[in-house]
Design an enzyme around this catalytic site. Structure first.
Site, PDB file in Angstrom:
ATOM      1  N   GLY B 139       0.824  -1.211   0.000  1.00  0.00           N
ATOM      2  CA  GLY B 139       0.000   0.000   0.000  1.00  0.00           C
ATOM      3  C   GLY B 139       0.850   1.250   0.000  1.00  0.00           C
ATOM      4  O   GLY B 139       1.133   1.831   1.040  1.00  0.00           O
ATOM      5  N   SER B 141       0.773   3.685  -3.176  1.00  0.00           N
ATOM      6  CA  SER B 141       0.083   4.726  -3.948  1.00  0.00           C
ATOM      7  C   SER B 141      -1.229   5.158  -3.300  1.00  0.00           C
ATOM      8  O   SER B 141      -1.875   4.398  -2.580  1.00  0.00           O
ATOM      9  CB  SER B 141      -0.217   4.203  -5.348  1.00  0.00           C
ATOM     10  OG  SER B 141       0.965   4.042  -6.062  1.00  0.00           O
ATOM     11  N   SER B 173      -2.417  -4.536  -5.873  1.00  0.00           N
ATOM     12  CA  SER B 173      -2.640  -5.804  -6.556  1.00  0.00           C
ATOM     13  C   SER B 173      -2.947  -6.892  -5.532  1.00  0.00           C
ATOM     14  O   SER B 173      -2.257  -7.021  -4.530  1.00  0.00           O
ATOM     15  CB  SER B 173      -1.395  -6.219  -7.332  1.00  0.00           C
ATOM     16  OG  SER B 173      -0.999  -5.197  -8.202  1.00  0.00           O
ATOM     17  N   GLU B 258      12.686  -4.017  -6.440  1.00  0.00           N
ATOM     18  CA  GLU B 258      11.501  -4.125  -7.274  1.00  0.00           C
ATOM     19  C   GLU B 258      11.767  -3.729  -8.718  1.00  0.00           C
ATOM     20  O   GLU B 258      11.113  -4.217  -9.626  1.00  0.00           O
ATOM     21  CB  GLU B 258      10.399  -3.237  -6.672  1.00  0.00           C
ATOM     22  CG  GLU B 258       9.073  -3.380  -7.394  1.00  0.00           C
ATOM     23  CD  GLU B 258       8.013  -2.430  -6.867  1.00  0.00           C
ATOM     24  OE1 GLU B 258       8.099  -2.028  -5.704  1.00  0.00           O
ATOM     25  OE2 GLU B 258       7.113  -2.105  -7.656  1.00  0.00           O
ATOM     26  N   ASN B 375       8.189   5.453 -15.765  1.00  0.00           N
ATOM     27  CA  ASN B 375       9.508   5.546 -16.401  1.00  0.00           C
ATOM     28  C   ASN B 375      10.019   6.985 -16.446  1.00  0.00           C
ATOM     29  O   ASN B 375      11.221   7.221 -16.342  1.00  0.00           O
ATOM     30  CB  ASN B 375       9.443   4.963 -17.816  1.00  0.00           C
ATOM     31  CG  ASN B 375       9.376   3.443 -17.776  1.00  0.00           C
ATOM     32  OD1 ASN B 375       8.811   2.868 -16.835  1.00  0.00           O
ATOM     33  ND2 ASN B 375       9.957   2.792 -18.763  1.00  0.00           N
ATOM     34  N   GLU B 376       9.108   7.939 -16.581  1.00  0.00           N
ATOM     35  CA  GLU B 376       9.536   9.336 -16.642  1.00  0.00           C
ATOM     36  C   GLU B 376      10.140   9.770 -15.305  1.00  0.00           C
ATOM     37  O   GLU B 376      11.137  10.488 -15.268  1.00  0.00           O
ATOM     38  CB  GLU B 376       8.355  10.235 -17.021  1.00  0.00           C
ATOM     39  CG  GLU B 376       7.922  10.115 -18.467  1.00  0.00           C
ATOM     40  CD  GLU B 376       7.216   8.799 -18.789  1.00  0.00           C
ATOM     41  OE1 GLU B 376       6.750   8.107 -17.841  1.00  0.00           O
ATOM     42  OE2 GLU B 376       7.127   8.436 -19.979  1.00  0.00           O
TER      43      GLU B 376
END
Lengths: 334, 389
Positions: B139, B141, B173, B258, B375-376
């Site tokens: 947990g 985000s 998830s 990760e 990715n940014e």
């Protein structure tokens, strides 16, 4: 940083210049420090180092746009001569695979795009039947160049009295792999050098009131270039490690070298593109030395088998092996 | 031009070779997977570490000693190295095996509990994680905090004997199947001068009173993500993870594991093998296939180099970010290649095969470059590593 890389950096730093011929002073320094014939056996005047060590030196040479035939002397000519029981002459050497007419010790024919031919002490030729050592006296050399203005000369041999030995089995395949492995290291180094210069430039060049490296759009581009540089270096170093571990006769080493040349060749274009975009118009001029690295990236990606050719070869291997063999090929574990 | 090499940080660690014992382990895992596939126990899928929830399979892996491999024996694990785990993990992903049930617990929770957990927390969770019987979510985000974790707003208020959590987590998830999760919450008021201070991690059992779990269906309608809402959920002091206020540093440490694993370039690998099956006997695609394979081989060597570096105790944050950026874009390239080289429309209704794998991969592709930090944002980390920020 490893000892060998430290040493290479200390010898190579500051060597980049706009010259085009072989850098004799640099070559002497490389010989004196044992870096010029790193992987050759002691009996051939070498340091018996691993390909992993050679990878570090060659990547440094690429990053500094060094004008010396390290790959040609150490990985190709020296190896060809020594492995065929021939004496390795002093000085910088070059080597090509080509067809020449060999009749006893009399050799005839033309060699195209021989790297550094005008500056070396001997030219070694791998023909389908022989290894041929040609002293430079008596050779007709016509200057040629690649995109980076490095010598790629035409050499005509007209009945020269050469030292010859019958070719050993597998020599041609190994020559190809060694050349591609060496070129992949130079490419990885040049990509890293181009990125380093570009990052430095982005930190110094001010536009719209701040260094362009502070703009997110520029940072994103430089991070993309960094990924390509990382991939390039990882592929080249891993292929050197595979050659050390398995030897060039192993399918795993052949796979690794093919993948590394394909990947470094692919990265070269992207890194050069971003380096020029970030430098703006100044990098596109002859007065700026960014070109010393980017023209090498463009030249080297097409030498010793272009990325397209290695890709095709790799793809053919994978398709012939079938879907279930892909993962064992990638992991190198059947 | 002066010394150009020394001006850049190392973008990737030196090559890592697997230990000699890895070959035998790999052979064992391959034999097991071949047996399971022959028996039809599962069908290879794309993106299995999100969507392949199969508790039987997970428990079978636990029985064989392939979960909690790096957890010490005294906590029910196997005391092996990160590279042993790497071999098992990459074999499972390459086969498209259903690994979602244990994924988060095995990859992150186990190592994090070993690093930051109390003796009691370790004894409570680790043996069951290694057995494949305890599943976890993460947990981090929140609706207003995606990759920007400093913006987390879930509040932890100190009460008698523990803390009360109130707030909402998203994109968790497997929370609807999981037993517990790690929640990042603000345990001290926000300090604008130090946005990363005052965050703490809590282990929340998901059957605690006040926890509500609601599905956030994927665009396919499939249920993998959840919204987890806390309404004054009591978390006892014993379930604080690590140091109060050090949540940011702890979470950042977890992310290095990760971001660089084989799951960052193998999510669509089963589609690639299916593509090769479709291309068998044809010609003209050698170059494109070789291009993909050279990228794949390179990514694996990069990911392995980071794993070797992590094993020797380093935290190559920059290299991990690079692997994630290149790897997840590569996962998308496989989808493009499959579409371009074979004229078979994707079929989400098919049981198995190329058309089904393609459908799953296309529909799951947006997630590849988002999860684990977009990715940014990762490129920002790379730019900072190069001294640009």
């Amino acid at each position: 940083m490893s000892d060998v890389l430290d040493l290479a950096e200390s010898v190579l730093a500051g060597s980049a210049s706009a010259g085009t011929d072989l850098d004799g002073a640099l070559w002497t320094a490389l010989e004196e420090t044992g870096l010029a014939r790193l992987t050759l056996p002691e009996a051939a005047g070498g340091s018996e180092a691993s390909f992993a060590d050679a990878a570090e030196v060659l990547q440094a040479a690429g990053a500094h746009a060094a004008r010396v035939p390290l790959v040609e002397t150490d990985l190709l000519a020296g190896w060809l001569l020594h492995s065929h029981g021939l004496e390795v002459p002093d000085g910088p050497l070059t080597a090509v695979a080509a067809d020449l007419a060999v009749d006893g010790t009399a050799v005839r024919g033309a060699l195209e795009r021989v790297p550094w031919a005008r500056g070396v002490s001997a030219v070694v030729v791998l023909t389908p039947s022989h290894v041929v050592l040609l002293p430079v006296d008596g050779l007709a050399v016509t200057d040629g160049a690649n995109l980076a203005e490095e010598p790629r000369d035409r050499v005509v041999v007209d009945g020269a009295d050469a030292v010859v030995a019958p070719v050993a089995e597998g020599a041609a395949a190994e020559f190809r792999l060694r050349a591609a492995l060496g070129r992949a290291q130079l490419l990885a180094g040049a990509a890293r050098g181009a990125l380093a210069r570009t990052v430095q430039y982005a930190g110094e060049r001010v536009q719209f009131g701040r260094p362009i490296g502070k703009f997110q759009a520029v940072q994103q581009q430089l991070a993309l270039a960094a990924s390509e540089v990382a991939a390039s270096g990882a592929a080249a170093s891993a292929a050197a490690a595979a050659a050390d571990r398995d030897g060039f006769g192993a399918a795993s080493a052949a796979f690794a070298v093919a993948a590394a040349k394909a990947r470094t060749g692919e990265a070269a274009g992207e890194v050069a593109r971003i380096a020029h975009q970030v430098h703006g118009a100044i990098g596109f001029t002859r007065e700026h030395d960014l070109r010393l690295l980017t023209t090498r990236l463009w030249a080297w990606r097409d030498e010793d088998g272009s990325d397209a050719r290695w890709q095709a070869e790799l793809g053919a291997t994978v398709l012939a092996a079938g879907p279930d063999a892909l993962w064992p090929l990638v992991t190198g574990t059947p | 031009m002066t010394s150009t090499l020394s001006r850049l940080p190392a973008l990737v660690p030196p090559p890592t070779e697997l230990p000699p014992r890895a070959a035998a382990l790999r052979a064992e895992v391959r034999a097991f997977l071949a047996e399971e596939r022959a028996a039809g126990a599962w069908t290879p899928r794309a993106d299995v570490w999100l969507s392949g929830w199969d508790e039987r399979f997970t428990q079978e892996l636990g029985r064989r000693g392939w979960l909690g491999m790096t957890i010490p024996v005294e906590y029910g694990g196997h005391g092996l190295g990160a590279l042993d785990r790497y071999v098992v993990t990459e074999e499972l992903l390459a086969a498209g095996a259903p690994v979602a049930a244990h994924w988060v617990a095995d990859r992150q929770i186990g190592p994090t509990l070993m690093r930051f957990g109390t003796e009691e927390q370790r004894r409570r969770y680790l043996p069951r994680i290694a057995a494949g019987e305890c599943y976890f979510g993460i947990g981090m985000s929140e609706p207003d905090a995606g990759s920007d974790l400093a913006a987390v707003r879930t509040r932890a208020v100190q009460v008698d004997g523990g803390w009360e959590l109130t707030g909402t987590k998203v994109w968790t998830s497997g929370a609807h199947h999981a037993h517990a999760f790690f929640a990042l919450a603000r345990s001290a008021p926000k300090d604008d001068a130090n946005r990363h201070a005052g965050l703490s991690q809590f282990i929340v059992d998901l059957d605690s009173p006040g926890v509500q779990i609601r599905p956030i269906p994927l665009l396919t309608g499939a249920h993998h993500f959840n919204e987890v809402v806390f309404d004054r959920v009591f978390v006892p002091d014993g379930q604080v993870l690590g140091e109060l206020g050090a949540g940011w540093a702890q979470v950042t440490g977890e992310l290095a594991f990760e971001r660089s694993g084989p799951e960052r370039f193998l999510s669509t690998f089963p589609l690639l093998t299916a593509l090769l099956g479709e291309l068998a006997g044809t010609s003209g695609t050698e170059r494109e296939v070789g291009r993909i394979v050279s990228r794949l081989w390179t990514l694996r060597r990069m990911s392995l180099a980071v794993a070797g570096s992590l094993e020797s105790g380093e935290a190559p944050e920059l290299a991990a970010a690079v692997v994630k950026d290149l790897g997840t874009r590569f996962e998308n390239e496989i989808v493009d290649a499959a579409r371009t080289l074979v004229a078979v429309p994707p079929d989400p209704g098919a049981e198995s095969g190329f058309a089904r794998l393609l459908a799953d991969a296309v529909l799951h592709a947006p997630g590849f470059t988002l999860r684990g930090g977009t990715n940014e944002v990762l490129r920002g980390i790379v730019a900072r590593g190069m001294g640009l920020r």
